[in-house]
Design a protein around this motif. Structure first.
Motif, PDB file in Angstrom:
ATOM      1  N   LYS A  32      28.128 -32.670  -1.033  1.00 51.43           N
ATOM      2  CA  LYS A  32      28.105 -33.730  -0.028  1.00 51.43           C
ATOM      3  C   LYS A  32      27.143 -33.358   1.083  1.00 51.43           C
ATOM      4  O   LYS A  32      27.305 -32.329   1.757  1.00 51.43           O
ATOM      5  N   PHE A  33      26.128 -34.200   1.263  1.00 53.80           N
ATOM      6  CA  PHE A  33      25.158 -34.012   2.325  1.00 53.80           C
ATOM      7  C   PHE A  33      24.807 -35.362   2.933  1.00 53.80           C
ATOM      8  O   PHE A  33      24.624 -36.349   2.216  1.00 53.80           O
ATOM      9  N   CYS A  34      24.720 -35.393   4.246  1.00 57.32           N
ATOM     10  CA  CYS A  34      24.242 -36.587   4.967  1.00 57.32           C
ATOM     11  C   CYS A  34      25.048 -37.837   4.581  1.00 57.32           C
ATOM     12  O   CYS A  34      24.488 -38.944   4.507  1.00 57.32           O
ATOM     13  N   GLY A  35      26.332 -37.671   4.311  1.00 56.01           N
ATOM     14  CA  GLY A  35      27.182 -38.803   3.972  1.00 56.01           C
ATOM     15  C   GLY A  35      27.076 -39.252   2.529  1.00 56.01           C
ATOM     16  O   GLY A  35      27.698 -40.251   2.151  1.00 56.01           O
ATOM     17  N   HIS A  36      26.324 -38.549   1.711  1.00 54.89           N
ATOM     18  CA  HIS A  36      26.161 -38.889   0.294  1.00 54.89           C
ATOM     19  C   HIS A  36      26.794 -37.812  -0.577  1.00 54.89           C
ATOM     20  O   HIS A  36      26.663 -36.619  -0.295  1.00 54.89           O
ATOM     21  N   VAL A  37      27.487 -38.235  -1.608  1.00 58.86           N
ATOM     22  CA  VAL A  37      28.035 -37.303  -2.586  1.00 58.86           C
ATOM     23  C   VAL A  37      27.087 -37.263  -3.779  1.00 58.86           C
ATOM     24  O   VAL A  37      26.860 -38.283  -4.438  1.00 58.86           O
ATOM     25  N   LEU A  38      26.516 -36.096  -4.034  1.00 59.40           N
ATOM     26  CA  LEU A  38      25.567 -35.931  -5.122  1.00 59.40           C
ATOM     27  C   LEU A  38      26.261 -35.256  -6.302  1.00 59.40           C
ATOM     28  O   LEU A  38      26.821 -34.161  -6.161  1.00 59.40           O
ATOM     29  N   LYS A  39      26.238 -35.918  -7.441  1.00 57.74           N
ATOM     30  CA  LYS A  39      26.809 -35.353  -8.655  1.00 57.74           C
ATOM     31  C   LYS A  39      25.662 -34.839  -9.519  1.00 57.74           C
ATOM     32  O   LYS A  39      24.904 -35.626 -10.089  1.00 57.74           O
ATOM     33  N   LEU A  61      18.291 -26.074   2.072  1.00 55.86           N
ATOM     34  CA  LEU A  61      17.349 -27.095   2.530  1.00 55.86           C
ATOM     35  C   LEU A  61      18.063 -28.425   2.761  1.00 55.86           C
ATOM     36  O   LEU A  61      17.826 -29.115   3.757  1.00 55.86           O
ATOM     37  N   CYS A  62      18.959 -28.779   1.856  1.00 57.14           N
ATOM     38  CA  CYS A  62      19.753 -30.005   2.031  1.00 57.14           C
ATOM     39  C   CYS A  62      20.611 -29.916   3.292  1.00 57.14           C
ATOM     40  O   CYS A  62      20.731 -30.896   4.045  1.00 57.14           O
ATOM     41  N   GLN A  63      21.204 -28.754   3.525  1.00 58.75           N
ATOM     42  CA  GLN A  63      22.033 -28.552   4.712  1.00 58.75           C
ATOM     43  C   GLN A  63      21.203 -28.700   5.984  1.00 58.75           C
ATOM     44  O   GLN A  63      21.657 -29.277   6.979  1.00 58.75           O
ATOM     45  N   TYR A  64      19.981 -28.214   5.944  1.00 60.17           N
ATOM     46  CA  TYR A  64      19.092 -28.340   7.101  1.00 60.17           C
ATOM     47  C   TYR A  64      18.808 -29.808   7.395  1.00 60.17           C
ATOM     48  O   TYR A  64      18.840 -30.234   8.560  1.00 60.17           O
ATOM     49  N   PHE A  65      18.546 -30.594   6.363  1.00 64.28           N
ATOM     50  CA  PHE A  65      18.300 -32.024   6.565  1.00 64.28           C
ATOM     51  C   PHE A  65      19.523 -32.696   7.185  1.00 64.28           C
ATOM     52  O   PHE A  65      19.396 -33.586   8.029  1.00 64.28           O
ATOM     53  N   GLU A  66      20.701 -32.257   6.760  1.00 64.15           N
ATOM     54  CA  GLU A  66      21.924 -32.830   7.332  1.00 64.15           C
ATOM     55  C   GLU A  66      22.057 -32.457   8.805  1.00 64.15           C
ATOM     56  O   GLU A  66      22.337 -33.321   9.659  1.00 64.15           O
ATOM     57  N   GLU A  67      21.853 -31.196   9.122  1.00 63.73           N
ATOM     58  CA  GLU A  67      22.005 -30.740  10.503  1.00 63.73           C
ATOM     59  C   GLU A  67      20.981 -31.383  11.438  1.00 63.73           C
ATOM     60  O   GLU A  67      21.285 -31.667  12.601  1.00 63.73           O
ATOM     61  N   GLN A  68      19.796 -31.633  10.918  1.00 61.01           N
ATOM     62  CA  GLN A  68      18.736 -32.226  11.741  1.00 61.01           C
ATOM     63  C   GLN A  68      18.770 -33.753  11.733  1.00 61.01           C
ATOM     64  O   GLN A  68      17.939 -34.385  12.385  1.00 61.01           O
TER      65      GLN A  68
END
Length: 238
Positions: A32-39, A61-68
């Protein structure tokens, strides 16, 4: 004949690790990143090798996009060495026009994950293509806004080809994000501290000490100094 030679060359540069993935099995994980669940489906096998798993650097990298609170709306994005495609898929869901690339043998896995995560109505904003660094990168445009790569710096034999590809795709103004496990045995540190700075401005954005992962923001060097155009070998570099 030329294509056969290219594929033979790539096989020698990117060896398949039969011992690491000798048994075939499939694993599906949710992130789960940025409100999206990726399967994301990972097809572990000798054929896919290191392209099969979701690596920690991709998640960083995905976590960074979420935090920013990153948005790629209206932006043209390309992911290199995508593997499962998780980073490129997230970029699509964040509004980007995204080209997700890897070597030919990894495309089927990426296409499957794109289909599973990108709504049909958004399908036109993503494409999956083969890209062999240093071989066919010039078939791609030079006007990308963002170039993304996670755990793609691990084979010294490929570093020169990767630089060629980044220089082409990066154009004059692209922002490049590279997330890497800093493996000493693969000379990853040397790439970021010695090779990459020869061509780009490189900024360390984040470091995870526990996982030994660095995230870098990479941009073209400012070629003007004091209003004067810099040159290389007496020739204009622009």
């Amino acid at each position: 004949m030329m294509q056969a030679k290219v594929e033979e060359h790539l096989c020698s540069v990117f060896p398949k690790d039969d011992s690491l993935f000798s048994d075939y099995y499939t694993e599906e994980c949710s992130y789960k990143f940025c409100g999206h669940v990726l399967k994301i489906t990972q097809n572990f096998s000798a054929d896919l090798g290191v392209a099969a798993p979701v690596w920690d650097a991709s998640l960083a990298l995905c976590q960074y996009f979420e935090e920013q609170k990153t948005s790629f709306c209206g932006r043209k994005v390309i992911e290199l060495g995508a593997g499962t495609g998780i980073v490129g898929i997230l970029a699509v869901l964040l509004g980007g026009e995204v080209t997700i690339t890897d070597l030919p043998h990894a495309l089927k896995q990426i296409e499957s994950n794109v289909s599973a995560n990108v709504p049909t109505s958004w399908a036109h904003r993503s494409q999956v293509r083969a890209l062999s660094w240093g071989c066919d990168h010039t078939r791609f445009p030079t006007d990308y806004d963002f170039v993304l790569g996670s755990d793609i710096v691990y084979l010294p034999e490929t570093y020169s080809s990767l630089i060629q590809t980044l220089r082409h795709l990066g154009g004059r103004s692209a922002t490049i994000y590279l997330s890497s496990k800093m493996r000493m045995e693969h000379e990853t540190i040397s790439f970021y501290e010695e090779i990459l700075p020869q061509h780009f401005k490189c900024q360390l954005l984040y470091r995870n000490e526990e996982q030994n992962i660095n995230l870098y923001k990479v941009t073209k060097k400012d070629l003007r100094a004091g209003g004067q155009l810099l040159t290389e070998g007496g020739k204009s570099v622009i």
